[in-house]
Design a protein around this motif. Sequence first.
Motif, mmCIF file in Angstrom:
data_model
loop_
_atom_site.group_PDB
_atom_site.id
_atom_site.type_symbol
_atom_site.label_atom_id
_atom_site.label_comp_id
_atom_site.label_asym_id
_atom_site.label_seq_id
_atom_site.Cartn_x
_atom_site.Cartn_y
_atom_site.Cartn_z
ATOM 1 N N SER B 180 0.865 -4.269 98.174
ATOM 2 C CA SER B 180 1.100 -2.846 98.012
ATOM 3 C C SER B 180 2.211 -2.654 96.987
ATOM 4 N N CYS B 181 1.947 -1.822 95.978
ATOM 5 C CA CYS B 181 2.898 -1.654 94.877
ATOM 6 C C CYS B 181 3.297 -0.174 94.787
ATOM 7 N N PRO B 182 4.579 0.123 94.850
ATOM 8 C CA PRO B 182 5.004 1.532 94.862
ATOM 9 C C PRO B 182 4.912 2.205 93.494
ATOM 10 N N TYR B 183 4.550 1.460 92.458
ATOM 11 C CA TYR B 183 4.511 2.037 91.118
ATOM 12 C C TYR B 183 3.073 2.290 90.683
ATOM 13 N N GLY B 184 2.917 3.246 89.788
ATOM 14 C CA GLY B 184 1.584 3.603 89.302
ATOM 15 C C GLY B 184 1.058 2.587 88.305
ATOM 16 N N GLU B 185 -0.211 2.741 87.954
ATOM 17 C CA GLU B 185 -0.824 1.789 87.029
ATOM 18 C C GLU B 185 -0.189 1.828 85.642
ATOM 19 N N GLY B 186 0.340 2.983 85.267
ATOM 20 C CA GLY B 186 0.977 3.100 83.960
ATOM 21 C C GLY B 186 2.224 2.232 83.864
ATOM 22 N N ASP B 187 2.914 2.031 84.984
ATOM 23 C CA ASP B 187 4.116 1.189 85.001
ATOM 24 C C ASP B 187 3.770 -0.291 84.969
ATOM 25 N N ILE B 188 2.686 -0.657 85.641
ATOM 26 C CA ILE B 188 2.400 -2.078 85.828
ATOM 27 C C ILE B 188 1.327 -2.611 84.891
ATOM 28 N N GLY B 189 0.656 -1.703 84.189
ATOM 29 C CA GLY B 189 -0.510 -2.104 83.392
ATOM 30 C C GLY B 189 -0.250 -3.269 82.451
ATOM 31 N N THR B 190 0.809 -3.145 81.637
ATOM 32 C CA THR B 190 1.062 -4.185 80.634
ATOM 33 C C THR B 190 1.442 -5.528 81.268
ATOM 34 N N PRO B 191 2.449 -5.565 82.175
ATOM 35 C CA PRO B 191 2.768 -6.875 82.780
ATOM 36 C C PRO B 191 1.626 -7.447 83.628
ATOM 37 N N LEU B 192 0.853 -6.571 84.289
ATOM 38 C CA LEU B 192 -0.241 -7.066 85.124
ATOM 39 C C LEU B 192 -1.332 -7.728 84.266
ATOM 40 N N ALA B 193 -1.565 -7.162 83.086
ATOM 41 C CA ALA B 193 -2.553 -7.770 82.173
ATOM 42 C C ALA B 193 -2.100 -9.174 81.773
ATOM 43 N N ALA B 194 -0.784 -9.337 81.574
ATOM 44 C CA ALA B 194 -0.251 -10.655 81.214
ATOM 45 C C ALA B 194 -0.429 -11.643 82.370
#
Lengths: 257, 257
Positions: B180-194
């Motif tokens: 569960s992640c308290p941040y939206g996809e806009g916050d995590i999109g770039t690091p998550l892709a990495a």
Amino acid sequence: MTQQIVTAAILAIGDELLSGRTKDKNIGHLADMLLLSAIDLKEVRIVADEEEAIVEALNALRTKYDYVFTSGGIGPTHDDITADAVSKAFGVACHHDEKAMALLGEMYKRRDMEFTEARQRMARMPVGATHIPNPVSTAPGFVIGNVYVMAGVPQVFQAMVDAVIPTLRTGTPVLSLAISCPYGEGDIGTPLAAIQKAHPETSIGSYPRYVGQKFSTEIVVRGRSQAVIDAAGADVAAMIDGIRRERDILENHSAEA
Amino acid sequence: MTQQIVTAAILAIGDELLSGRTKDKNIGHLADMLLLSAIDLKEVRIVADEEEAIVEALNALRTKYDYVFTSGGIGPTHDDITADAVSKAFGVACHHDEKAMALLGEMYKRRDMEFTEARQRMARMPVGATHIPNPVSTAPGFVIGNVYVMAGVPQVFQAMVDAVIPTLRTGTPVLSLAISCPYGEGDIGTPLAAIQKAHPETSIGSYPRYVGQKFSTEIVVRGRSQAVIDAAGADVAAMIDGIRRERDILENHSAEA
């Protein structure tokens, strides 16, 4: 009477819909909205977040039906590949749309948030696409040809559907008459087939229910004019009466014996 | 480690599913059961009670996936055309199966009911098909090739699924870890892709939630061994910690200013 038939398909995109993790809410919602608009939903597909699967489904559906509505895969993460897949299906480039970049840029500036590379992904769409407004969270959906690309989050999807529906060509409304029948399909199958044959302008469906170890049926007569529905409906009612009378006679016989 | 991947599709058949009249219950149920059996559900289609649509979908799906499961259209009425459509797809005749005729004939005799022409329709299946037992209401489903044809009534469908599941080849289980992640996809999109790129043996999905006008995300890491999942999961946890620390620093700066 000239009848206008407008057809549609829904393509729901997302691994989570196939893994059983998320029970889709968008298909049922849009099915209801299309029914109200007299647009005939003819097919639904659910595919994974895989470019090839999306492209193939999209090209099959958009050449076959008047409208195609998609849900999902337009967010900011790496698994949001719907914009790329739609571009590929139409054979056009996928770019950061200028108007969408401006809309999103302003919104993040207002909220004092960074307009990250990930967030900029939400401005990507096929060259030539037009926007579907998103009053909930700004990032737009888009329309290209007869394909309407919308978000997967139900609140956003529903807001986009509300914006799209008034812009669509609608058909001659399909009217329907539901008749509750206390007998199972095995009892009514033969006479109901004859009624369908006698009323070719209607579409008669029967939907079995199984409650308390007993089958009953809901019979639905559909058509595009009240007159054809009423005529078929009268025959269905007469059929049910006929079965009831027949059973009463049988029961009286048993009681006399 | 040898990994066994087994794929499947579901084809739900019925006008009532497309008209919004009936909200399908079978797809979600079977999706859950396939997940438990480590069979990857790759595609779902819903089509109307139209022979051409059924044949086309069936031939597309059965050549592409290991298993195809259908629901609906095997009852006794005129709109129950699944047996005919499946026969046509396989290019074989559709006949009244001898064993099914005997089963149904005995059942109706026992219940002192007429074995009508409509009821006999339920014994129809492609030549060469084998039965799927129906402990609820006798009329069998059937298997031909890699296609499993089952009833649309949820109680009957589920009983048939219970009979079918133990007979299927299963894959290497897909394990998953939900974070569960308290941040939206806009916050995590770039690091998550990495992170996805660094862990190609996993499939990392992010599912946005929108509650109280705020986006958060459920991140799901899937893979076929615990080790690969744990490694990617650790990176996801570190990413969330990193965002939290960054925000704390920013907030402290603001407080100091």
